[in-house]
Each structure stands twice: as C-alpha cells, then as structure tokens.
Design an enzyme around this catalytic site. Sequence first.
Site, PDB file in Angstrom:
ATOM      1  N   ASP A  14       2.196  -3.261   0.622  1.00  0.00           N
ATOM      2  CA  ASP A  14       1.908  -1.824   0.729  1.00  0.00           C
ATOM      3  C   ASP A  14       0.390  -1.712   0.834  1.00  0.00           C
ATOM      4  O   ASP A  14      -0.322  -1.903  -0.145  1.00  0.00           O
ATOM      5  CB  ASP A  14       2.448  -1.121  -0.528  1.00  0.00           C
ATOM      6  N   LYS A  75      -8.124   3.315   5.433  1.00  0.00           N
ATOM      7  CA  LYS A  75      -6.852   3.742   6.024  1.00  0.00           C
ATOM      8  C   LYS A  75      -7.009   5.122   6.667  1.00  0.00           C
ATOM      9  O   LYS A  75      -6.232   5.509   7.530  1.00  0.00           O
ATOM     10  CB  LYS A  75      -5.785   3.776   4.920  1.00  0.00           C
ATOM     11  N   GLU A 180       6.563   3.699   4.981  1.00  0.00           N
ATOM     12  CA  GLU A 180       6.510   3.678   3.513  1.00  0.00           C
ATOM     13  C   GLU A 180       7.708   4.375   2.860  1.00  0.00           C
ATOM     14  O   GLU A 180       8.310   3.817   1.939  1.00  0.00           O
ATOM     15  CB  GLU A 180       5.181   4.287   3.031  1.00  0.00           C
ATOM     16  N   ASP A 215       6.396  11.240  -0.773  1.00  0.00           N
ATOM     17  CA  ASP A 215       5.430  10.164  -1.062  1.00  0.00           C
ATOM     18  C   ASP A 215       4.006  10.704  -0.918  1.00  0.00           C
ATOM     19  O   ASP A 215       3.517  10.892   0.192  1.00  0.00           O
ATOM     20  CB  ASP A 215       5.699   9.006  -0.071  1.00  0.00           C
TER      21      ASP A 215
END
Length: 619
Positions: A14, A75, A180, A215
């Site tokens: 992850d 990211k 994810e 999430d």
Amino acid sequence: MASRRNITPAIGIDLGTTYSCVAVWQNNRVEIIPNDQGNRITPSCVAFTEDGRLLGDAAKNQTDMNPTNTVFAVKRLIGRRFSDSSVQNDVKYWPFKVVAGPSDRPRIVVNYRGNQKEFYAEEISSMILLKMKEVAETYLATPVKNAIVTVPAYFSDSQRQATKNAGTIAGLNVIRIMDEPTAAAIAYGFDKITVDANFEKKTVDANKKNVLVFDLGGGTFDVSLLSIGHGNFEVRATAGDTHLGGEDFDDRLVDHCVKEFRTKYKKDITGNAKSLRRLRTACERAKRILSSSSRATIEVDCLYDGIDFSTRISQARFEELNKDLFMRCTDQIEECLRGAEIGKTGVDVVVLVGGSTRIPKVQQLVQDFFEGKELFMGIHPDEAVAYGAAIYAANLNGQREKDMQNLVLVDVTPLSLGVRVSNGFKDMSIVVPRNTPIPTKKYTRLTTIRDNQTIVVFPIYEGESAETKYNNLLGEFSIDGIDPAPEGSVIIRVWFDIDADGILSVSAQVESTSLKNGIIIKQNGDLTAAEIQTMIEEAGRYKAEDEKHKAMISLEDLAEKLESLAVDPGRSKPDTKSMKEAAENVIAWLDRNPHADIDEINKRREQLKTTFPILREEN
Ligand code: AMP
C-alpha cells in the site's frame, strides 16, 4: 515443477501519501511486515543529506532539521502536470522545492551530497517502494520481485502508469496495480471468513452483499461500492477525490496557526520552510489528539524569530475549519451510489479504512448519511489495503492452496475514456463509459470530415465533461497516408483496450485496409522506455551509495568502539596502545578515502575484528 512451498512470495504494497505498508501471505495467513524500527507502517518519506539518502522513519525523524531536502506526499504529484491547480496549491505548503520540468512534469529539487539534484515523482516513489521491498526481503530472508502496488480507485490512467513505472524503477515486477478499496474489501471479506478458516467455501454470506468502502487516507479519498459473495469481489462503481485527505486537514490547521501568529506577533512565517515544517508536525499531532479528546494544544518552541508559539484548539473549531472538506466526502458517496444505481438502503455494510476515518466528525457524517447504519471498523484502517493486496498477490503468484484460489475480482474504470471529435463544443466522444468492468475492449467508428483527407489525428481524453477542454488529455496519435476519398467515406475503427491494471492502450485502423497506426498511447506514462532504463540505473547507483555510506559508518563505529575500549582503565598498556593506534589509523584512512570502494571498507572492518577479537564479543 516448483512446489508451492518454493515459490518466492509476492508482496502487497500500500503506497500511501503519508505512510506505506507491506504485507505477505505466509503460513496460511497474512502477515503485516514490520520495518527495521519495528513499525508496521513506514512514512512515505525520502530525505537527502550531505552524506546520503534516508528512507522511511529515518527520513521522517530528521525532517525538522532538514525540511527543504525531506520529500513527502509525492503521491499528490505522481502522474500530474506541474500547472495542475492541485499541484500549485500543494507546493505552496511544502518546504521542499518543486519546479516545472519538461512537458510540464513536476520535478522535485533537493540538495544531495552537496549537489543540486532534480527528481520526478516516479523516482521518489520508487525509493519508497524500494524501502518496502527491502523491509520485506529482510523479513522473508529472500529477494522479492513480484508485488501488487495499490492506488486510489480514482487514480487516472497517467497516475496508474506512473505508479507502475515507480515499481519498475525500484526493481519490482508489478504483477498488478490494484485499487485500494478493492484491496480493503478483500481484507474485509477475508476477515469475515477466516473466522471459519475457510474463505471461499463459506464466503462472506451465502448471498451477495453490497459493501461500500469509504477510504479516507493522508492525501486521497475513495468510495467504492462492491458486490461481494462466493469469492467474487465485483466493483459496481467508484468515486472519489484524488486530492482530499489528512494532509488537507493539516493544511487548514497550519493556515489557522499562521493567521493567529500574524495577528498576535505581526509576523509572517510562511516564507520560512523550517518554521512551516515544525508547525505542520505539531498540527498533525494535535489533529490526532482531537480524534479522542475535545481539546488539544499546538505548541512549537522558538517557532519564528525566537518566539514560542502555543495555542489551544477545540474539536469543534477543527471541525469548523474543515467543514467544507468533510462535506465533500458525502458528495462522493452519493456519486458512487448513483454510479452503482442503488439507493443508500441497498448498502449492507459500510467499511471504513484509511487513517483519517478515525476523525469522529467523519464517522458521524457517514453514519448520518446512512441514517444510523453501523459502520464496520473491524479491520485496521492503516493495514487493510496492504492486507487485501497480499491475499490477491498470493493468488496471482500461485502461493495459496488450490481450493483457496478461486477469488474473482472485477474492477471498473474510474473515469470515462474517449476521443475528441469535431462536434462543436461537445467534442468528447465517450468510448468506455466510467464504471465499466475491466479488463475491457471497446471500439468506436469515426469517419473523415473533409474531402481527400489523408491524415486523421486522435486526441484521447479521460473525464466526465462533454467538452474535452475540461477533461484530461492522455495523449494523441494519428493515421497518415489515407487514400484521397470524399468526406465521410473513410471509416476508421478506434479500439480502446484496458488491461486488468486499468491501463489503457488505444489503436486505430482504417476499415477494409491494412492501414493502421497501431499506436499504443501511454505505454510508459510520461516516461520513455529509455528514461525508465536510465532511472533504473540511477536507482542502482543510489542504492550502492547508500550501502557504501552504511559500511563507512559501520567501520567508523567499530573504530570508535576500539578507541573507547583502549581507554578502559582495566586494560594492560601494550594492548591499549595497539588498539588506539589501529583505531586512529582507520579513522584517518576513512578521512583520506571518501571514495573508497565498499569491498575495501568491508575488508578493513573484518581485519579490525580479526586483529581485535574483543570487538566481536562487544558486538
Ligand atoms: P493513511 O494514508 O491511510 O495511512 O492515512 C494517513 C492519514 O491519517 C494521515 O493524514 C494521518 O494524519 C491521519 N491519521 C492517522 N491517525 C489519525 C487520527 N487518530 N486522527 C486523525 N487523523 C489520523
């Protein structure tokens, strides 16, 4: 044939905005792998210093001392343009420098070993992936190659490509780029059935369940609706915001404190990278405290111009500061339900993952949205994604027992994909609508628009607007050499092919001819194959430099240890003299030979241990 026992495990990574986590399927269960500090999550942070490069905790721990060369949250840059408004907004708050590189690609500027160096986001991400690879290799005591790397479901094609490239640069074989929420849903589904110790046979329930995964992490927000049952994990729709998460909540707190400091002391700290960084660390800490207390103190000694800063903040004030951001979360839930064509009562379970779902207000908003439905928080919010990725990685890698392998995943495209056509303003012709299950292959037919047109250009876009100027241009290609013919009489078939990683190739062919410009767009994202190769070579050099630096430190430590043993009053004179001399010689040699070869350094280390066996005992 190799037995399953001998298969080198594939890992699940992850790759988070703020933290990363790596897991592996081993001994019939998922193991979250602790790093060298014993931590189950590793900061997605890379630092550059006079001596070398630091990764993970070591990088994060020195942030306050070295803010301009400590890089985090890449990211938020990966696969984006420098001129993107989101990038422009982020760089304002970051203490490290980001500039526009070729083709408007962001470049991160740092000082490394006394020289200015520029890196693409892919390269920094590859360093984090390398760290996670090494964490796994140390734990498993074997080299690791195959990995699943997860990305937000809402990541665009270029963000996925760039993430895959980062894996390649890190020396990984990325067997799948996985969404994810899908990984989190597997962790959820798996968790349910491991209680019965038999996953696919007694899946979540005899019937399918609609599971909404919410999430909210450090930098990105995803909502996905999955239909789970009988080992099938079918994504029905996905929505989200690749630029919403804990970092934004930190920004709001930082902004609040900057204003307070300005009002109180008539001074502006925004130009000082070190002050900003230290304030940010204190704000993030306060934010976490506010998840379990109604008040927190943000305190930084000597924040700016020798002034100590301290302020109290309440949970209510924190919620007020972030109200609009929190509201954006529920908008995306609505969007996702619309995409899946179900109402909120059709959702059986709401699963919360991501560190920012610990914020009570976020939990309350989601619960209110679902009219009081119980939220499932039984899987660790920081580890769920890596957990699910490890299960699927083991499946793809053939590590799990045969009867455990019938796990079927169906993902969807997060954004519509199409080609620009001549149609006034509404020039986006969608070929693959959003939320289409992948892998998929679809085509559209286009015609020439002028008499004797010999060339046709195909600009490929992703996005939901009917006007391409509001969508994201992925790339373009053309077909040249078409035989002259009247307008509309030449038909061209344009194929969109999306693989299981969600990565797109587009090709076109003039019907009833062999004329095709089988061009595949975005095969390497923003990077050419040659650039990737150069980056792989550079990554090897950085790694070698890190190893050499470690070896030098280790030799220096040993010499210092010898020196301190030499001054031990319990030791006899001739012995201490030779020990002292040897230690001094080693330190002088290290000073004279900063470019010494790693083998030579290691040889001297071994020699020292052989000459003075006491060093072995002490170690
Ligand atoms: P993730 O990307 O899922 O690891 O989430 C990381 C984000 O979660 C960071 O922005 C953290 O500051 C945030 N976070 C972690 N723990 C808490 C907490 N107790 N309260 C609020 N935010 C948290």
